[in-house]
Scaffold this motif. Structure first.
Motif, PDB file in Angstrom:
ATOM      1  N   GLU A 567     104.381  33.476  43.908  1.00 20.84           N
ATOM      2  CA  GLU A 567     103.350  33.890  44.858  1.00 20.84           C
ATOM      3  C   GLU A 567     102.100  34.381  44.114  1.00 20.84           C
ATOM      4  OE1 GLU A 567     103.699  36.162  48.989  1.00 20.84           O
ATOM      5  OE2 GLU A 567     103.921  37.526  47.309  1.00 20.84           O
ATOM      6  N   ALA A 570     100.220  31.341  42.826  1.00 24.94           N
ATOM      7  CA  ALA A 570      99.478  30.651  43.885  1.00 24.94           C
ATOM      8  C   ALA A 570      98.242  31.446  44.304  1.00 24.94           C
ATOM      9  CB  ALA A 570     100.395  30.413  45.089  1.00 24.94           C
ATOM     10  N   LYS A 571      98.400  32.751  44.447  1.00 23.96           N
ATOM     11  CA  LYS A 571      97.270  33.584  44.863  1.00 23.96           C
ATOM     12  C   LYS A 571      96.182  33.617  43.795  1.00 23.96           C
ATOM     13  CE  LYS A 571      99.750  36.620  48.073  1.00 23.96           C
ATOM     14  NZ  LYS A 571     100.247  37.998  48.329  1.00 23.96           N
ATOM     15  N   ASN A 574      94.346  30.371  43.955  1.00 23.84           N
ATOM     16  CA  ASN A 574      93.562  30.359  45.192  1.00 23.84           C
ATOM     17  C   ASN A 574      92.266  31.160  45.028  1.00 23.84           C
ATOM     18  OD1 ASN A 574      93.447  29.844  48.233  1.00 23.84           O
ATOM     19  ND2 ASN A 574      93.303  32.074  48.159  1.00 23.84           N
ATOM     20  N   VAL A 641      92.489  23.256  48.524  1.00 21.14           N
ATOM     21  CA  VAL A 641      92.896  24.654  48.700  1.00 21.14           C
ATOM     22  C   VAL A 641      93.496  24.868  50.088  1.00 21.14           C
ATOM     23  CG1 VAL A 641      92.043  27.021  48.923  1.00 21.14           C
ATOM     24  CG2 VAL A 641      91.285  25.602  47.009  1.00 21.14           C
ATOM     25  N   ALA A 642      92.864  24.308  51.094  1.00 23.26           N
ATOM     26  CA  ALA A 642      93.370  24.454  52.461  1.00 23.26           C
ATOM     27  C   ALA A 642      94.755  23.837  52.595  1.00 23.26           C
ATOM     28  CB  ALA A 642      92.403  23.808  53.441  1.00 23.26           C
ATOM     29  N   ALA A 645      97.297  26.116  50.687  1.00 23.13           N
ATOM     30  CA  ALA A 645      97.528  27.374  51.387  1.00 23.13           C
ATOM     31  C   ALA A 645      98.387  27.178  52.635  1.00 23.13           C
ATOM     32  CB  ALA A 645      96.195  28.012  51.768  1.00 23.13           C
ATOM     33  N   ASP A 648     102.544  27.791  52.989  1.00 20.66           N
ATOM     34  CA  ASP A 648     103.021  29.141  52.733  1.00 20.66           C
ATOM     35  C   ASP A 648     104.426  29.399  53.255  1.00 20.66           C
ATOM     36  OD1 ASP A 648     102.398  29.040  55.387  1.00 20.66           O
ATOM     37  OD2 ASP A 648     101.186  30.875  55.418  1.00 20.66           O
ATOM     38  N   MET A 654     104.110  25.691  47.657  1.00 18.33           N
ATOM     39  CA  MET A 654     102.722  26.126  47.613  1.00 18.33           C
ATOM     40  C   MET A 654     102.231  26.226  46.170  1.00 18.33           C
ATOM     41  SD  MET A 654     100.925  29.415  49.470  1.00 18.33           S
ATOM     42  CE  MET A 654     102.033  30.612  48.712  1.00 18.33           C
ATOM     43  N   TYR A 658      99.207  24.042  44.276  1.00 22.33           N
ATOM     44  CA  TYR A 658      98.057  24.603  43.551  1.00 22.33           C
ATOM     45  C   TYR A 658      97.977  24.027  42.138  1.00 22.33           C
ATOM     46  CZ  TYR A 658      96.531  27.972  47.041  1.00 22.33           C
ATOM     47  OH  TYR A 658      96.009  28.547  48.177  1.00 22.33           O
TER      48      TYR A 658
END
Length: 697
Positions: A567, A570-571, A574, A641-642, A645, A648, A654, A658
């Motif tokens: 996570e 991924a964040k 992002n 990106v959309a 995301a 999730d 996810m 990325y």
């Protein structure tokens, strides 16, 4: 403040000297036993200790206290409460109880937990770690603690570390007993983490949205000069940097951090701070404290300290070289080979356990240094490759080869002769230094070079301790029932079998070469190129079995950490992608459109005067073409990106999206913008260039 370091070192630390002076003798003895041997502290002593700490802290300017812990964010956390307690006459007294010392209750649902805590089940506890010293900083008493959930799961980096240290100690003592050592009752892993970092001018930093949002430059063309002349490494410190380092040393020494080495690193604007070795839990606390202090001291000098693994493309990234060893409570370094390592069977036993463990659990070691930031660093510019291997060096390799072959090995005393009569000769080290090796033996310790500069060293050392504990346990299980008259032969046979089965992990060559990648694959060694590749292996059956066996992590805790790592990956990507989009739309494209117009206007004027305008036309076409490429890449990145995301519902899917779909478009966008930077006048470029940032301190 006195400039005599010995007079003010650890002046803000409630250390052994202070405890001895302020605690009743029975309480002091109990605290000492807890710190040195890990024995539980009598709960009835908590109020006595709390009152002594409170009085001392107030004398040192503290008005508040905080339970200082290390959640899975990778940084530290703290909530400050005052010592004041109201009285009947409307005044206050300064009060601090044993209960307040021992336990805190932060909201656990607001920290990464991998599903262990939610808003509807948010209770968490911080619990005092008496094996690490309390200290005063910025008006508060800092109490080192662990952080666990209401249901008992570890929510931090430190709890598994302390568990792993206990496991390693228990299994290492079993091995020592096999060799007749009855005095050592505890074995502690020790660490000296070398901390690399960048220093840049804050005025430059404030103009770079990417540095502010992500800690690294997402755009930036290489300047004409980088690090190719090797003139930065160990160079004379610039006055501003020297002043920063002097203040940093003083700040760290006051809180007991054993900072000892400082120097310029290889890349421009890159530097290093290294401490003296200490027990792993104290080194972890001190390194987390050091990173915080480094950043705060930098601001006082109008600088920003960058701890990201790769702030600037094209030059060295920053690591945290984790020098790891094991020491007994009676002062013996278990990884010291001595003068005759071939005859030192105790040392060879510990060495073979490590070789076997690193081979069998290479995936765990790689996971321990995994992050989006470190993915940019591994594999070049003096950072080790993603393939785990062990560097042994000439002498130890000779010893292992002889042991395997059943032959003798004689260590030759080598004297280094410089060839100048006036200069003294000196003994030559038994091993070279291989900076391409992820896990290198360096005389009496192993240097795990893969750890990233921003990492909390608790995780790599937790897993390393557990790995070695597992192998020592297996050896002890096999050897404890062997009769004394057969012990030497049986042990030698066991060590030979370990060498034969696991020598594939040993590689003494160039880890950067293409040949090694092919050779590693041939040997069957894993090559996890990214965080997303390796992290799912955290939950492999063999890894779960090892970590559960010694109570370091439960299966539930392992899966939680796996989710947190993915996570976070991924964040991070992002945020980086959105920052790139924002900068391109608001800065780069408008700048380049304006420059294109300026070129076209100049071409039109020249054309009206019948003057050749081919240069302006060619530049305008080039800028326009690259601007179009940047615009199209931005639109493509927004869509990627959309799409990522939207996945999730599965954190692994996810994270993979990325890595596979978003990062390549980010690379394309950067390539277009960096090409525009090269052909756009510097005074028009909307952000400071690399040449402004890394050469302007």
């Amino acid at each position: 403040m006195s400039k005599n370091v010995a007079e003010y070192f650890a002046c803000d630390v409630f250390n052994d000297e202070v405890m001895k002076a302020r605690l009743p003798k029975p309480v002091y003895k109990a605290m000492t036993k807890t710190r040195k041997m890990g024995t539980p502290l009598d709960p009835t002593y908590a109020d006595v200790v709390a009152n002594a700490i409170k009085d001392w802290a107030i004398e040192h300017g503290a008005t508040h206290y905080t339970h200082w812990f290390q959640p899975m964010t990778g940084s530290t956390a703290e909530k400050h409460d005052s010592f004041i307690s109201p009285t009947d006459n409307g005044m206050v007294i300064m009060n601090f109880s044993g209960k307040e010392l021992v336990k805190g209750e932060p909201d656990a649902s607001s920290f990464p937990s991998g599903g262990l805590r939610e808003t509807c089940s948010a209770r968490g506890y911080t619990a005092w770690d008496p094996t690490s010293y309390c200290f005063v900083k910025e008006g508060s008493l800092y109490i080192p603690t662990v952080f666990v959930s209401y249901t008992g799961e570890a929510l931090d980096k430190k709890t598994p570390l302390l568990r792993s240290m206990d496991a390693l100690s228990q299994q290492a003592v079993r091995i020592l007993r096999l060799f007749g050592n009855t005095t050592a009752t505890k074995v502690t892993s020790t660490v000296g983490p070398e901390q690399e970092y960048f220093l840049i001018d804050k005025k430059m930093y404030d103009q770079r949205e990417d540095l502010i949002m992500t800690g690294r430059t997402l755009f930036g063309a290489m300047p004409p000069k980088g690090q190719e002349l090797d003139d930065q490494y160990f160079a004379n410190l610039k006055p501003r940097v020297a002043a920063y380092m002097a203040d940093l040393d003083e700040a760290l020494w006051k809180v007991g951090v054993f900072a000892t080495t400082k120097h310029n690193e290889v890349a421009p604007a890159q530097h290093e701070m290294a401490p003296v070795f200490s027990t792993t839990n104290i080194s972890t606390d001190q390194n987390e404290l050091a990173m915080e202090v480094m950043e705060k001291v930098a601001l006082k000098h109008g600088l920003v300290c960058l701890l990201h693994e790769k702030p600037f493309a094209g030059v060295n990234g920053s690591g945290k070289h984790n020098n790891w060893s094991m020491a007994t409570n009676d002062g013996q370094n278990l990884l010291d080979p001595g003068c005759t390592p071939m005859e030192n069977m105790q040392f060879l036993t510990f060495l073979c356990a490590i070789i076997k463990g690193i081979d069998e659990y290479a995936d765990l070691l790689r996971i321990s240094a995994s992050s989006a930031g470190n993915d940019h660093r591994l594999g070049a510019n003096e950072a080790p490759p993603a393939i785990i291997s062990i560097f042994m060096g000439e002498e130890l390799q000779g010893v292992l080869d002889a042991l395997e072959a059943g032959t003798s090995y004689k260590s030759e005393s080598k004297v280094f002769e410089i060839g100048v009569d006036a200069l003294p000769d000196f003994p030559k080290d038994s091993t070279d230094r291989n900076r391409t090796s992820p896990f290198a033996f360096t005389g009496n310790r192993f240097e795990f070079r893969m750890v990233g500069s921003s990492d909390n060293i608790g995780c790599p050392n937790s897993l390393l301790n557990a790995i070695v504990a597992g192998e020592l346990s297996d050896i002890a299980d096999k050897m404890e029932s062997v009769p004394a008259d057969k012990f030497d032969d049986e042990l030698k046979s066991l060590l030979v079998s370990i060498i034969k089965e696991h020598k594939r992990i040993i590689f003494n060559g160039n880890g950067y070469s293409d040949e090694w990648v092919a050779e590693a694959e041939k040997r069957g060694l894993p090559n996890f190129r990214s965080t997303v590749d390796c992290v799912p292996h955290y939950a492999d059956a063999k890894n779960v079995a090892l970590l559960q066996k010694f109570g370091v992590l439960s299966e539930k805790e392992i899966k939680a950490r796996m989710e947190v790592l993915l996570e976070n990956y991924a964040k991070t990507i992002n945020i980086e992608a959105l920052t790139m989009i924002d900068m391109t739309k608001k800065k780069y494209i408008p700048t380049c459109i304006a420059y294109t117009k300026e070129l076209c206007d100049a071409a039109a004027v020249k054309q009206s005067l019948d003057i050749c305008s081919c240069v302006e036309k060619e530049l305008a076409e080039k800028v326009s073409s690259l601007t179009k490429a940047a615009y199209e890449a931005t639109e493509k990145l927004e869509a990627a990106v959309a799409a990522a995301a939207a996945k999730d519902d599965c954190v692994l899917s996810m994270a993979k999206s990325y890595r596979e779909d978003v990062i390549p478009v980010m690379d394309d966008l950067r390539a277009a913008v960096d090409a525009l930077e090269v052909i756009t006048p510097s005074e028009k470029w909307p952000v400071p260039a690399y040449s402004d940032i890394i050469f302007n301190v």
